[in-house]
Design a protein around this motif. Sequence first.
Motif, PDB file in Angstrom:
ATOM      1  N   TYR A 121      19.550 -21.215  43.897  1.00  0.00           N
ATOM      2  CA  TYR A 121      20.638 -19.942  43.835  1.00  0.00           C
ATOM      3  C   TYR A 121      20.658 -19.294  45.074  1.00  0.00           C
ATOM      4  O   TYR A 121      19.616 -18.952  45.972  1.00  0.00           O
ATOM      5  CB  TYR A 121      20.349 -19.045  42.827  1.00  0.00           C
ATOM      6  N   LEU A 160      15.295 -20.754  32.610  1.00  0.00           N
ATOM      7  CA  LEU A 160      14.707 -20.761  34.136  1.00  0.00           C
ATOM      8  C   LEU A 160      13.886 -19.957  34.282  1.00  0.00           C
ATOM      9  O   LEU A 160      13.798 -18.788  33.898  1.00  0.00           O
ATOM     10  CB  LEU A 160      15.947 -20.778  35.010  1.00  0.00           C
ATOM     11  N   PHE A 165      13.096 -13.455  32.971  1.00  0.00           N
ATOM     12  CA  PHE A 165      13.606 -13.682  31.744  1.00  0.00           C
ATOM     13  C   PHE A 165      13.390 -12.736  30.632  1.00  0.00           C
ATOM     14  O   PHE A 165      12.226 -12.319  30.586  1.00  0.00           O
ATOM     15  CB  PHE A 165      13.252 -15.267  31.299  1.00  0.00           C
ATOM     16  N   PRO A 194      14.861 -13.047  39.451  1.00  0.00           N
ATOM     17  CA  PRO A 194      15.346 -12.577  37.884  1.00  0.00           C
ATOM     18  C   PRO A 194      13.925 -12.857  36.989  1.00  0.00           C
ATOM     19  O   PRO A 194      13.604 -14.107  37.116  1.00  0.00           O
ATOM     20  CB  PRO A 194      16.411 -13.599  37.764  1.00  0.00           C
ATOM     21  N   PHE A 212      25.906 -16.689  36.371  1.00  0.00           N
ATOM     22  CA  PHE A 212      25.532 -15.471  36.280  1.00  0.00           C
ATOM     23  C   PHE A 212      26.562 -14.523  36.262  1.00  0.00           C
ATOM     24  O   PHE A 212      27.610 -14.728  36.758  1.00  0.00           O
ATOM     25  CB  PHE A 212      24.675 -15.005  37.427  1.00  0.00           C
ATOM     26  N   GLY A 213      26.367 -13.442  35.542  1.00  0.00           N
ATOM     27  CA  GLY A 213      27.473 -12.403  35.806  1.00  0.00           C
ATOM     28  C   GLY A 213      27.086 -11.441  36.937  1.00  0.00           C
ATOM     29  O   GLY A 213      25.886 -11.920  37.525  1.00  0.00           O
ATOM     30  N   SER A 214      27.912 -10.325  36.935  1.00  0.00           N
ATOM     31  CA  SER A 214      27.432  -9.683  38.267  1.00  0.00           C
ATOM     32  C   SER A 214      26.511  -8.532  38.251  1.00  0.00           C
ATOM     33  O   SER A 214      26.006  -8.037  39.128  1.00  0.00           O
ATOM     34  CB  SER A 214      29.024  -8.898  38.571  1.00  0.00           C
ATOM     35  N   VAL A 241      31.379 -15.134  33.690  1.00  0.00           N
ATOM     36  CA  VAL A 241      30.686 -14.311  32.783  1.00  0.00           C
ATOM     37  C   VAL A 241      30.812 -13.001  33.529  1.00  0.00           C
ATOM     38  O   VAL A 241      30.923 -12.498  34.407  1.00  0.00           O
ATOM     39  CB  VAL A 241      29.102 -14.546  33.214  1.00  0.00           C
ATOM     40  N   GLY A 297      24.245  -7.149  46.802  1.00  0.00           N
ATOM     41  CA  GLY A 297      24.849  -6.713  45.840  1.00  0.00           C
ATOM     42  C   GLY A 297      25.637  -7.484  44.939  1.00  0.00           C
ATOM     43  O   GLY A 297      26.610  -7.144  44.224  1.00  0.00           O
ATOM     44  N   LYS A 298      25.561  -8.966  45.110  1.00  0.00           N
ATOM     45  CA  LYS A 298      26.255  -9.920  44.442  1.00  0.00           C
ATOM     46  C   LYS A 298      25.457 -10.751  43.292  1.00  0.00           C
ATOM     47  O   LYS A 298      24.115 -10.765  43.233  1.00  0.00           O
ATOM     48  CB  LYS A 298      27.086 -10.831  45.338  1.00  0.00           C
ATOM     49  N   ARG A 299      26.079 -11.496  42.321  1.00  0.00           N
ATOM     50  CA  ARG A 299      25.334 -12.202  41.510  1.00  0.00           C
ATOM     51  C   ARG A 299      24.785 -13.679  42.011  1.00  0.00           C
ATOM     52  O   ARG A 299      25.075 -13.807  43.249  1.00  0.00           O
ATOM     53  CB  ARG A 299      26.392 -12.746  40.466  1.00  0.00           C
ATOM     54  N   PRO A 300      23.700 -13.931  41.684  1.00  0.00           N
ATOM     55  CA  PRO A 300      23.108 -15.172  42.281  1.00  0.00           C
ATOM     56  C   PRO A 300      24.010 -16.347  41.776  1.00  0.00           C
ATOM     57  O   PRO A 300      24.503 -16.640  40.664  1.00  0.00           O
ATOM     58  CB  PRO A 300      21.655 -15.442  41.339  1.00  0.00           C
ATOM     59  N   TYR A 325      18.471 -11.553  31.970  1.00  0.00           N
ATOM     60  CA  TYR A 325      17.255 -11.373  32.832  1.00  0.00           C
ATOM     61  C   TYR A 325      17.437 -10.045  33.530  1.00  0.00           C
ATOM     62  O   TYR A 325      18.401  -9.428  33.621  1.00  0.00           O
ATOM     63  CB  TYR A 325      17.471 -12.379  34.054  1.00  0.00           C
ATOM     64  N   PHE A 361      16.560 -18.360  45.827  1.00  0.00           N
ATOM     65  CA  PHE A 361      15.844 -18.600  44.668  1.00  0.00           C
ATOM     66  C   PHE A 361      15.756 -19.996  44.473  1.00  0.00           C
ATOM     67  O   PHE A 361      16.750 -20.453  44.062  1.00  0.00           O
ATOM     68  CB  PHE A 361      16.243 -17.437  43.521  1.00  0.00           C
ATOM     69  N   PHE A 383      12.148 -18.284  37.798  1.00  0.00           N
ATOM     70  CA  PHE A 383      12.466 -18.235  39.168  1.00  0.00           C
ATOM     71  C   PHE A 383      11.301 -17.861  39.936  1.00  0.00           C
ATOM     72  O   PHE A 383      10.422 -17.435  39.576  1.00  0.00           O
ATOM     73  CB  PHE A 383      13.477 -17.070  39.267  1.00  0.00           C
ATOM     74  N   GLY A 384      11.482 -18.491  41.291  1.00  0.00           N
ATOM     75  CA  GLY A 384      10.494 -17.995  42.147  1.00  0.00           C
ATOM     76  C   GLY A 384      10.833 -16.618  42.896  1.00  0.00           C
ATOM     77  O   GLY A 384      11.863 -16.188  42.369  1.00  0.00           O
ATOM     78  N   LEU A 394      20.722  -8.915  34.515  1.00  0.00           N
ATOM     79  CA  LEU A 394      21.827 -10.076  34.775  1.00  0.00           C
ATOM     80  C   LEU A 394      21.978 -10.805  33.265  1.00  0.00           C
ATOM     81  O   LEU A 394      20.994 -11.351  32.571  1.00  0.00           O
ATOM     82  CB  LEU A 394      21.304 -10.975  35.573  1.00  0.00           C
ATOM     83  N   TYR A 435      21.937 -15.903  28.183  1.00  0.00           N
ATOM     84  CA  TYR A 435      20.704 -15.346  28.663  1.00  0.00           C
ATOM     85  C   TYR A 435      20.710 -13.823  29.158  1.00  0.00           C
ATOM     86  O   TYR A 435      21.881 -13.784  30.142  1.00  0.00           O
ATOM     87  CB  TYR A 435      20.066 -16.399  29.570  1.00  0.00           C
ATOM     88  N   GLN A 482      16.343  -8.076  37.225  1.00  0.00           N
ATOM     89  CA  GLN A 482      15.988  -8.154  38.336  1.00  0.00           C
ATOM     90  C   GLN A 482      15.849  -6.900  39.160  1.00  0.00           C
ATOM     91  O   GLN A 482      16.537  -6.296  39.150  1.00  0.00           O
ATOM     92  CB  GLN A 482      17.024  -8.879  39.042  1.00  0.00           C
TER      93      GLN A 482
END
Lengths: 113, 114
Positions: free
Chosen positions: A36, A101, B45, B43, B105-107, B4, A41-44, B35, A89, A103-104, B91, B33, B37
Motif C-alpha cells: 500500500y 492483513l 487490526f 495500521p 480503505f476509507g479516508s 468506502v 493525510g490520505k487513505r492507504p 484498523y 506499507f 501490516f509492516g 480506518l 474491517y 493507525q
Amino acid sequence: GENVEQHPSTLSVQEGDSAVIKCTYSDSASNYFPWYKQELGKRPQLIIDIRSNVGEKKDQRIAVTLNKTAKHFSLHITETQPEDSAVYFCAAILNNAGNMLTFGGGTRLMVKP
Amino acid sequence: DTGVSQDPRHKITKRGQNVTFRCDPISEHNRLYWYRQTLGQGPEFLTYFQNEAQLEKSRLLSDRFSAERPKGSFSTLEIQRTEQGDSAMYLCASSPSGTPKGYTFGSGTRLTVV
C-alpha cells in the motif's frame, strides 16, 4: 499470529534512481502479500500484490518479489519520480484468517528532484 | 458507490466522553474491517465482520470499544469513556470474500482526545 517486519523505515533517493523496500513475515502459511502507498493525510491505496504461488510480479515501474523459503518479499520502484514520495506499507495475510492483513511498520520514501 | 465512506472525518472530544464512528463499505463487499493507525505506524487490526457477524477481535480492543454491523451493510465503532491514548486515525476497509484480495480503505476518522 502473523508478524511483519519492514525495512528501512526511511529511504531517500534521487529522482530517477531505484528504491527497494524489504519485508519479512513470520508465518509460513501466509499466502497473499499486498503493498500500500499512503500519501500524507490520505487513505492507504493498494499499488501491487503478489500471491504465494508466484515469485515476481511487475506493473510498469513497480515490481514485487517473493521468496517463500526465506519468508521475505520486496517492493522495487524503478525510475523514481517526486510523486512516488509517500509512506509504503507491506502486509501479509493468512488464507484461513478471514482475510485479515497484518501490516509492516511502513517506509517513508522521499524522492529528491 | 465509488468507495468506502467514513464519517466523521475528524472528531475532537474530551476525555471521558463517548464517540461513535460510521463506515459504509463498498456495497458488494461482505467483509468489513476496522484498523487503528497512529502517527508513523502501520495500521493495527481491531475487528472484522463477515456480513453481520463479528468474527474476530484484536486483543488491542478493550472493553470500552464495541463495533456493530447490524444489517451486514454499514458498521459503527463506538469508544466509551475515551482516553488520550485513543487518539489515532480509525480506518475502515472492505473486501469481497473468497480468494484473498487487498482491501479498499476509507479516508478514516481522525480522533483527538483532549
